[in-house]
Design a protein around this motif. Structure first.
Motif, PDB file in Angstrom:
ATOM      1  N   UNK A  42     -10.271   9.054  -9.995  1.00 56.16           N
ATOM      2  CA  UNK A  42      -9.875   7.661  -9.797  1.00 56.16           C
ATOM      3  C   UNK A  42      -8.573   7.556  -9.000  1.00 56.16           C
ATOM      4  N   UNK A  43      -7.591   8.355  -9.351  1.00 56.26           N
ATOM      5  CA  UNK A  43      -6.320   8.307  -8.628  1.00 56.26           C
ATOM      6  C   UNK A  43      -6.470   8.812  -7.186  1.00 56.26           C
ATOM      7  N   UNK A  44      -7.345   9.783  -6.992  1.00 53.06           N
ATOM      8  CA  UNK A  44      -7.581  10.273  -5.635  1.00 53.06           C
ATOM      9  C   UNK A  44      -8.254   9.189  -4.786  1.00 53.06           C
ATOM     10  N   UNK A  45      -9.188   8.450  -5.376  1.00 53.64           N
ATOM     11  CA  UNK A  45      -9.851   7.360  -4.654  1.00 53.64           C
ATOM     12  C   UNK A  45      -8.862   6.247  -4.326  1.00 53.64           C
ATOM     13  N   UNK A  46      -8.041   5.870  -5.298  1.00 51.29           N
ATOM     14  CA  UNK A  46      -7.062   4.810  -5.049  1.00 51.29           C
ATOM     15  C   UNK A  46      -6.012   5.246  -4.024  1.00 51.29           C
ATOM     16  N   UNK A  47      -5.692   6.530  -4.007  1.00 59.26           N
ATOM     17  CA  UNK A  47      -4.752   7.016  -2.993  1.00 59.26           C
ATOM     18  C   UNK A  47      -5.346   6.873  -1.586  1.00 59.26           C
ATOM     19  N   UNK A  48      -6.612   7.212  -1.448  1.00 54.81           N
ATOM     20  CA  UNK A  48      -7.267   7.075  -0.142  1.00 54.81           C
ATOM     21  C   UNK A  48      -7.378   5.616   0.277  1.00 54.81           C
ATOM     22  N   UNK A  62       0.815  -1.233   0.000  1.00 54.98           N
ATOM     23  CA  UNK A  62       0.000   0.000   0.000  1.00 54.98           C
ATOM     24  C   UNK A  62       0.841   1.272   0.000  1.00 54.98           C
ATOM     25  N   UNK A  63       2.074   1.202   0.560  1.00 58.01           N
ATOM     26  CA  UNK A  63       2.923   2.393   0.534  1.00 58.01           C
ATOM     27  C   UNK A  63       3.317   2.743  -0.904  1.00 58.01           C
ATOM     28  N   UNK A  64       3.674   1.743  -1.701  1.00 63.55           N
ATOM     29  CA  UNK A  64       4.055   1.990  -3.100  1.00 63.55           C
ATOM     30  C   UNK A  64       2.863   2.493  -3.905  1.00 63.55           C
ATOM     31  N   UNK A  65       1.707   1.859  -3.712  1.00 63.92           N
ATOM     32  CA  UNK A  65       0.517   2.307  -4.451  1.00 63.92           C
ATOM     33  C   UNK A  65       0.097   3.714  -4.036  1.00 63.92           C
ATOM     34  N   UNK A  66       0.366   4.068  -2.765  1.00 66.51           N
ATOM     35  CA  UNK A  66       0.041   5.427  -2.322  1.00 66.51           C
ATOM     36  C   UNK A  66       0.867   6.456  -3.084  1.00 66.51           C
ATOM     37  N   UNK A  67       2.179   6.249  -3.162  1.00 67.06           N
ATOM     38  CA  UNK A  67       3.029   7.219  -3.863  1.00 67.06           C
ATOM     39  C   UNK A  67       2.723   7.243  -5.364  1.00 67.06           C
ATOM     40  N   UNK A  68       2.406   6.081  -5.916  1.00 66.96           N
ATOM     41  CA  UNK A  68       2.066   6.030  -7.351  1.00 66.96           C
ATOM     42  C   UNK A  68       0.791   6.812  -7.622  1.00 66.96           C
ATOM     43  N   UNK A  69      -0.251   6.548  -6.837  1.00 69.69           N
ATOM     44  CA  UNK A  69      -1.523   7.225  -7.067  1.00 69.69           C
ATOM     45  C   UNK A  69      -1.439   8.717  -6.735  1.00 69.69           C
ATOM     46  N   UNK A  70      -0.650   9.069  -5.731  1.00 69.98           N
ATOM     47  CA  UNK A  70      -0.486  10.489  -5.396  1.00 69.98           C
ATOM     48  C   UNK A  70       0.200  11.236  -6.530  1.00 69.98           C
ATOM     49  N   UNK A  71       1.218  10.602  -7.126  1.00 72.43           N
ATOM     50  CA  UNK A  71       1.928  11.244  -8.224  1.00 72.43           C
ATOM     51  C   UNK A  71       1.007  11.510  -9.411  1.00 72.43           C
ATOM     52  N   UNK A  72       0.243  10.505  -9.811  1.00 71.54           N
ATOM     53  CA  UNK A  72      -0.639  10.686 -10.973  1.00 71.54           C
ATOM     54  C   UNK A  72      -1.857  11.540 -10.619  1.00 71.54           C
TER      55      UNK A  72
END
Length: 219
Positions: free
Chosen positions: A146-152, A93-103
């Motif tokens: 979508x990226x904001x939802x996945x970040x949350x 989840x840490x990696x997906x957080x930074x990925x989704x936050x970036x996009x």
């Protein structure tokens, strides 16, 4: 006279048997125990160390430590092999957080630039990421949401993974004090219930007592 002779014979026989038994005990040679090998000495030291550790082990400490630092509670429980698993689960989840936050930031900026362009301000259009230049304002809005939802969701999964490793440290910290040695036994016996007169099964747990072997004392 006859009684005196019989009594004398019994006394002489008892004295002779006692003297023979005493001489047998005195003549018995007690063989010295062979010296312990290094492997046996290491096992004894390990058992002593484990018993000392069990006496000072407190499950609540494992809970507090894992809540502060992931994997610290597992290390306190001496389950070192779980530490890479803990950080591996937390890393996803840490990696997906930074990925989704970036996009999310990229799509948010691109959406705002296209929105300004519709109102006559195209100053930010040149700064849009090249991967997003061909998308319409509606697509940019959908990607941003979508990226904001996945970040949350990534934050939520990270918190759940952190809590899971705390629960793991707590449960296995308490299980450390459970007796799972070979001295435990379980037996199942059929039994007839006298009240309902129906067959049933009886489950019983027994604790085997260690056999006390007599010590050989040298004289």
């Amino acid at each position: 006279m006859f009684k005196k002779l019989v009594l004398l014979f019994v006394v002489v026989f008892c004295l002779g048997a006692t003297a023979n038994a005493q001489s047998t005990i005195d003549s018995a040679e007690v063989k010295p125990l062979p010296p312990l090998t290094e492997k046996e000495l290491a096992k004894i030291k390990k058992k002593e160390k484990d018993s000392t550790w069990m006496a000072t082990h407190i499950p609540q400490r494992a809970t507090r430590r894992s809540a502060m630092i992931p994997g610290w509670g597992q290390a306190y429980n001496r389950e070192y092999w779980k530490i890479p698993l803990v950080y591996g689960v937390l890393a996803i989840p840490a990696i997906t957080y930074f990925y989704n936050t970036s996009f999310y930031n990229k799509t948010k900026f691109a959406y705002e630039a296209r929105f300004k362009e519709q109102n006559g301000d195209s100053s930010d259009v040149a700064s849009i990421d090249p991967e997003l230049t061909g998308l319409s304002i509606g697509s940019l809005q959908n990607y941003r949401n979508s990226f904001r939802r996945d970040r949350d969701y990534s934050i939520l999964w990270f918190i759940l993974a952190w809590g899971l490793q705390v629960v793991d440290a707590t449960v296995f910290g308490h299980l450390r004090h459970f007796d799972v040695s070979n001295n435990l036994s379980m037996q199942i016996h059929p039994q007839l219930n006298p009240h309902t007169r129906t067959p049933a099964l009886t489950l019983s747990f027994n604790i085997k007592e260690k056999s006390k072997k007599p010590l050989l004392i040298a004289r």
